[in-house]
Scaffold this active site. Structure first.
Site, PDB file in Angstrom:
ATOM      1  N   CYS A 181       0.834  -1.213   0.000  1.00  0.00           N
ATOM      2  CA  CYS A 181       0.000   0.000   0.000  1.00  0.00           C
ATOM      3  C   CYS A 181       0.863   1.256   0.000  1.00  0.00           C
ATOM      4  CB  CYS A 181      -0.943   0.001   1.191  1.00  0.00           C
ATOM      5  SG  CYS A 181      -0.122  -0.149   2.784  1.00  0.00           S
ATOM      6  N   HIS A 237      -1.439   1.306   7.450  1.00  0.00           N
ATOM      7  CA  HIS A 237      -1.887   1.218   6.064  1.00  0.00           C
ATOM      8  C   HIS A 237      -1.714   2.596   5.424  1.00  0.00           C
ATOM      9  CE1 HIS A 237      -4.120  -0.267   2.668  1.00  0.00           C
ATOM     10  NE2 HIS A 237      -5.163   0.533   2.873  1.00  0.00           N
TER      11      HIS A 237
END
Length: 377
Positions: free
Chosen positions: A32, A319
């Site tokens: 990510c 994330h």
């Protein structure tokens, strides 16, 4: 993504920009950090256009060795040439090349998006410089008549000043800082220039980008163990016994870049804990930014077009997602998922006014584009 893609197309309707593509990127296990930065770079339109131009000029050359630049150009070309307006693309070749190139990104550990951006831009510059050097060497091996036919001009003679190569990556992202030090004894100002691709700013609770930039350029006094070695005081003209002097130092922007990338230093080493901690501080970043701490003291106006967001309470897990402005619409990219968001939603990523707030989605890397034509390269 099929349903999400059609939902996005439905949300934009007749306003879907002509020729634009909104594609999510597949996650290959903690990639990510890579996907969020790639989306920000894809919607940096001048960078995208020049990368696609590079791809067009080089795809006919079959013997070009694969590298990060060719993989990135190939990925951007894949996205921009899709028949569908929305969907998902797997940046597999690019991620494989990245891991092959740098062992730092080989593990499935949580990576730093800023480190990746820094590595990528510097790697692209290195590749372009080597290619330019290679074509220059090819020119030098040509006969005099071939050189004339190719428009080759005589290079600088030995001993003359050689200008560093300025690539299209430099033209988009590079700015120049000047580090000014004023000796408090003889008042002499010493200035040293250094280039940058992004500005890393220290942050404070309930602050703004403007105040962080002011702190970045604030005057610092060098005294005690940090005294400054002054060449002027050391010279015969003054002949002071001690050439280490008290001084004032400050950093100013000498040449603002066309694309201003601001990295908020959200991960800080805490001495008594013996580890890094994430600072969830609320730092307001405006949609329109006036950059005033320049050498010329002229305000340069910038417009925000992308934000890489870190989601999570700590530095070693979490994330990354990105917010992108495209054709006056704001979009939210979370790996494979893409959705439209309201402009007012951007402020929910400023940070938390309290230390232990439930919101852990914080703006980490900001991308601003210069509005002034005078600064465009």
């Amino acid at each position: 993504m099929g349903a999400a893609g059609s939902k996005l197309e439905k949300a934009l309707g007749d306003q879907f920009p002509e020729g634009e593509r909104y594609f999510g990127l597949e996650n290959f296990g903690n990639t990510c950090y890579c996907n969020s930065v790639l989306q920000a770079l894809y919607f940096c339109v001048p960078f995208r256009e020049q990368l696609l131009e590079y791809y067009g000029n080089n795809k006919s050359t079959g013997d070009v060795e694969e590298n990060l630049l060719t993989c990135l150009a190939d990925l951007f070309s894949q996205i921009s040439s899709q028949k569908k307006k929305t969907g998902v693309i797997a940046p597999k070749r690019f991620v494989q090349r990245l891991k092959k190139q740098n062992e730092l990104f080989r593990s499935y550990m949580h990576q730093d998006a800023h480190e990746f951006l820094n590595f990528l831009l510097n790697e692209l510059v290195d590749i372009l410089e080597k290619e330019a050097q290679g074509s220059k060497t090819d020119q030098e091996t040509l006969s005099p008549s071939e050189k004339i036919a190719n428009g080759h001009k005589n290079g600088p003679t030995n001993g003359s000043h050689k200008e560093p190569l300025v690539t299209w990556v430099h033209k988009n992202f590079q700015g120049i800082l000047t580090n000014e030090t004023r000796c408090l004894r003889c008042e002499t100002v010493t200035a040293r220039d250094e280039t940058f691709f992004d500005l890393s700013l220290d942050i404070e609770q309930n602050s703004s980008i403007t105040s962080c930039l002011k702190n970045f350029s604030s005057t610092e006094t060098l005294n005690a163990e940090d005294k400054f070695f002054c060449d002027k005081c050391c010279s015969c003209e003054f002949s002071y016994d001690d050439s280490l002097q008290e001084a004032q130092k400050r950093m100013k922007i000498k040449k603002p870049p066309h694309i201003l990338v601001i990295h908020l230093k959200r991960f800080k080493y805490i001495e008594n804990l013996g580890r890094y901690k994430k600072l969830s501080y609320r730092v307001v970043f405006p949609l329109e930014l006036k950059l005033s701490n320049t050498v010329e003291d002229a305000d340069i106006e910038y417009s925000l077009f992308a934000v890489v967001v870190h989601v999570g309470s700590g530095p070693n897990h979490g994330h990354y997602v990105s917010l992108v402005k495209s054709h006056n619409h704001w979009l939210f990219f979370d790996d494979e998922n893409v959705e439209m968001i309201d402009e007012s939603a951007v402020q929910t990523f400023f940070g938390s006014a309290q230390e232990y707030a439930s919101n852990t989605d914080h703006g980490y890397i900001l991308f601003y584009e210069s509005l002034g034509s005078g600064n465009q390269n």
